[in-house]
Design a protein around this motif. Structure first.
Motif, PDB file in Angstrom:
ATOM      1  N   ILE A   8     -21.517 -36.607  -7.342  1.00  0.00           N
ATOM      2  CA  ILE A   8     -20.730 -36.906  -6.826  1.00  0.00           C
ATOM      3  C   ILE A   8     -20.298 -35.150  -6.173  1.00  0.00           C
ATOM      4  N   PHE A   9     -20.201 -34.739  -5.019  1.00  0.00           N
ATOM      5  CA  PHE A   9     -19.788 -33.855  -4.252  1.00  0.00           C
ATOM      6  C   PHE A   9     -18.063 -33.555  -4.669  1.00  0.00           C
ATOM      7  N   VAL A  10     -18.057 -32.455  -5.797  1.00  0.00           N
ATOM      8  CA  VAL A  10     -15.653 -32.666  -5.698  1.00  0.00           C
ATOM      9  C   VAL A  10     -15.153 -31.217  -4.968  1.00  0.00           C
ATOM     10  N   ASP A  11     -14.557 -31.772  -4.727  1.00  0.00           N
ATOM     11  CA  ASP A  11     -13.781 -30.346  -3.694  1.00  0.00           C
ATOM     12  C   ASP A  11     -13.076 -28.956  -4.586  1.00  0.00           C
ATOM     13  N   ASP A  12     -13.006 -29.460  -6.000  1.00  0.00           N
ATOM     14  CA  ASP A  12     -11.807 -29.126  -6.882  1.00  0.00           C
ATOM     15  C   ASP A  12     -12.925 -29.543  -8.889  1.00  0.00           C
ATOM     16  N   GLN A  13     -13.519 -29.305  -9.434  1.00  0.00           N
ATOM     17  CA  GLN A  13     -13.972 -29.546 -10.807  1.00  0.00           C
ATOM     18  C   GLN A  13     -12.900 -29.589 -12.131  1.00  0.00           C
ATOM     19  N   GLU A  14     -11.916 -28.842 -11.627  1.00  0.00           N
ATOM     20  CA  GLU A  14     -10.791 -29.261 -12.300  1.00  0.00           C
ATOM     21  C   GLU A  14     -10.439 -30.673 -12.435  1.00  0.00           C
ATOM     22  N   LEU A  24      -9.636 -42.294 -14.366  1.00  0.00           N
ATOM     23  CA  LEU A  24     -10.698 -43.488 -14.557  1.00  0.00           C
ATOM     24  C   LEU A  24     -10.727 -43.894 -16.026  1.00  0.00           C
ATOM     25  N   GLY A  25     -11.167 -42.973 -16.472  1.00  0.00           N
ATOM     26  CA  GLY A  25     -11.344 -42.913 -18.504  1.00  0.00           C
ATOM     27  C   GLY A  25     -12.810 -42.983 -18.841  1.00  0.00           C
ATOM     28  N   PHE A  26     -13.614 -42.175 -17.759  1.00  0.00           N
ATOM     29  CA  PHE A  26     -14.927 -41.415 -17.957  1.00  0.00           C
ATOM     30  C   PHE A  26     -14.588 -40.256 -19.466  1.00  0.00           C
ATOM     31  N   GLU A  27     -15.301 -40.006 -20.253  1.00  0.00           N
ATOM     32  CA  GLU A  27     -14.944 -38.941 -21.270  1.00  0.00           C
ATOM     33  C   GLU A  27     -16.195 -37.809 -20.955  1.00  0.00           C
ATOM     34  N   THR A  28     -16.116 -36.399 -20.606  1.00  0.00           N
ATOM     35  CA  THR A  28     -16.792 -35.564 -20.722  1.00  0.00           C
ATOM     36  C   THR A  28     -17.978 -35.748 -21.636  1.00  0.00           C
ATOM     37  N   LYS A  29     -19.278 -35.572 -20.653  1.00  0.00           N
ATOM     38  CA  LYS A  29     -20.257 -35.204 -21.972  1.00  0.00           C
ATOM     39  C   LYS A  29     -20.568 -33.667 -22.040  1.00  0.00           C
ATOM     40  N   ASP A  30     -20.997 -33.327 -20.637  1.00  0.00           N
ATOM     41  CA  ASP A  30     -21.256 -31.685 -20.820  1.00  0.00           C
ATOM     42  C   ASP A  30     -20.158 -30.823 -19.876  1.00  0.00           C
ATOM     43  N   ASP A  31     -19.771 -29.733 -20.629  1.00  0.00           N
ATOM     44  CA  ASP A  31     -19.331 -28.343 -18.991  1.00  0.00           C
ATOM     45  C   ASP A  31     -19.521 -27.345 -19.749  1.00  0.00           C
ATOM     46  N   VAL A  32     -20.835 -27.033 -19.042  1.00  0.00           N
ATOM     47  CA  VAL A  32     -20.910 -25.688 -19.173  1.00  0.00           C
ATOM     48  C   VAL A  32     -21.286 -24.726 -18.256  1.00  0.00           C
ATOM     49  N   PRO A  33     -20.888 -23.838 -18.138  1.00  0.00           N
ATOM     50  CA  PRO A  33     -20.411 -22.090 -17.754  1.00  0.00           C
ATOM     51  C   PRO A  33     -21.061 -22.278 -16.182  1.00  0.00           C
ATOM     52  N   GLY A  35     -21.828 -19.803 -13.645  1.00  0.00           N
ATOM     53  CA  GLY A  35     -20.760 -18.574 -12.728  1.00  0.00           C
ATOM     54  C   GLY A  35     -19.198 -18.692 -12.398  1.00  0.00           C
ATOM     55  N   ASP A  36     -19.705 -19.541 -11.170  1.00  0.00           N
ATOM     56  CA  ASP A  36     -17.611 -19.359 -10.870  1.00  0.00           C
ATOM     57  C   ASP A  36     -17.249 -21.574 -10.692  1.00  0.00           C
ATOM     58  N   ALA A  37     -19.259 -22.273 -11.462  1.00  0.00           N
ATOM     59  CA  ALA A  37     -19.048 -23.586 -11.519  1.00  0.00           C
ATOM     60  C   ALA A  37     -19.896 -23.508 -12.576  1.00  0.00           C
ATOM     61  N   ARG A  38     -19.500 -24.992 -12.530  1.00  0.00           N
ATOM     62  CA  ARG A  38     -19.689 -25.321 -13.945  1.00  0.00           C
ATOM     63  C   ARG A  38     -20.812 -26.609 -14.384  1.00  0.00           C
ATOM     64  N   LEU A  55     -19.926 -33.873 -11.505  1.00  0.00           N
ATOM     65  CA  LEU A  55     -18.709 -33.557 -10.578  1.00  0.00           C
ATOM     66  C   LEU A  55     -19.748 -32.093 -10.344  1.00  0.00           C
ATOM     67  N   GLU A  56     -20.046 -32.377  -8.508  1.00  0.00           N
ATOM     68  CA  GLU A  56     -20.437 -31.333  -7.797  1.00  0.00           C
ATOM     69  C   GLU A  56     -20.346 -30.626  -7.586  1.00  0.00           C
ATOM     70  N   PRO A  57     -19.727 -29.203  -7.066  1.00  0.00           N
ATOM     71  CA  PRO A  57     -19.238 -28.785  -5.897  1.00  0.00           C
ATOM     72  C   PRO A  57     -19.700 -28.652  -4.502  1.00  0.00           C
ATOM     73  N   ASP A  58     -19.003 -28.768  -4.060  1.00  0.00           N
ATOM     74  CA  ASP A  58     -19.159 -29.305  -2.869  1.00  0.00           C
ATOM     75  C   ASP A  58     -19.077 -28.332  -2.160  1.00  0.00           C
ATOM     76  N   ARG A  59     -20.348 -26.990  -2.402  1.00  0.00           N
ATOM     77  CA  ARG A  59     -20.195 -25.380  -1.481  1.00  0.00           C
ATOM     78  C   ARG A  59     -21.146 -26.079  -0.230  1.00  0.00           C
ATOM     79  N   HIS A  60     -22.418 -26.441  -1.112  1.00  0.00           N
ATOM     80  CA  HIS A  60     -23.511 -26.246   0.695  1.00  0.00           C
ATOM     81  C   HIS A  60     -22.510 -26.456   1.333  1.00  0.00           C
ATOM     82  N   PRO A  61     -23.053 -26.115   2.594  1.00  0.00           N
ATOM     83  CA  PRO A  61     -22.745 -25.929   4.269  1.00  0.00           C
ATOM     84  C   PRO A  61     -22.504 -27.087   4.275  1.00  0.00           C
ATOM     85  N   ALA A  62     -23.738 -28.270   4.331  1.00  0.00           N
ATOM     86  CA  ALA A  62     -24.279 -29.422   5.078  1.00  0.00           C
ATOM     87  C   ALA A  62     -22.850 -31.051   4.032  1.00  0.00           C
TER      88      ALA A  62
END
Length: 128
Positions: A8-14, A24-33, A35-38, A55-62
């Motif tokens: 799911i594309f998100v505007d802010d990962q944190e 929502l009650g989900f649990e963190t599974k992976d949190d790997v740096p 660069g400037d995203a995770r 939780l994927e950054p929505d940085r791609h122009p499309a």
């Protein structure tokens, strides 16, 4: 072949991590740096080894125009299953979640749609 990860594309990962875990009650599974995203995934506590939601950054122009068009048309990007939609609707409403569509029966499924605070509409669904 099985589905292991959905995005799911998100505007802010944190902000997304806070909403998807605390609200929502989900649990963190992976949190790997990365660069400037995770590489940031969450899972259902009921299926810790199940499908991960990235939780994927929505940085791609499309992506931003795509997300905007879906929201403007009222189309949810993802759907999550729930056992008791009425109870989940009440729980989330009590936590301040903004629903754009309240519980609605559609044949053999009951659905509701909320704003995930990260630029997406998300549907919850209960099979009847």
């Amino acid at each position: 072949m099985i589905v292991t990860t959905a995005s799911i594309f998100v505007d802010d990962q944190e902000k997304a991590l806070d909403f998807y875990t605390r609200v929502l009650g989900f649990e963190t599974k992976d949190d790997v740096p990365l660069g400037d995203a995770r590489w940031l995934t969450v899972v259902s506590p009921a299926a810790r080894d199940g499908v991960e939601l990235l939780l994927e950054p929505d940085r791609h122009p499309a992506v931003k125009p795509f997300k905007k068009a879906l929201v403007e048309d009222g189309i949810p990007f993802n759907s999550f299953g729930v056992e008791d939609l009425a109870a989940e609707y009440e729980r989330l409403t009590g936590l301040g979640v903004r629903f754009v569509q309240g519980p609605t029966d559609l044949g053999n499924v009951r659905v509701a749609v909320f704003d995930d605070t990260c630029g997406n509409l998300v549907q919850i669904a209960q099979r009847l």
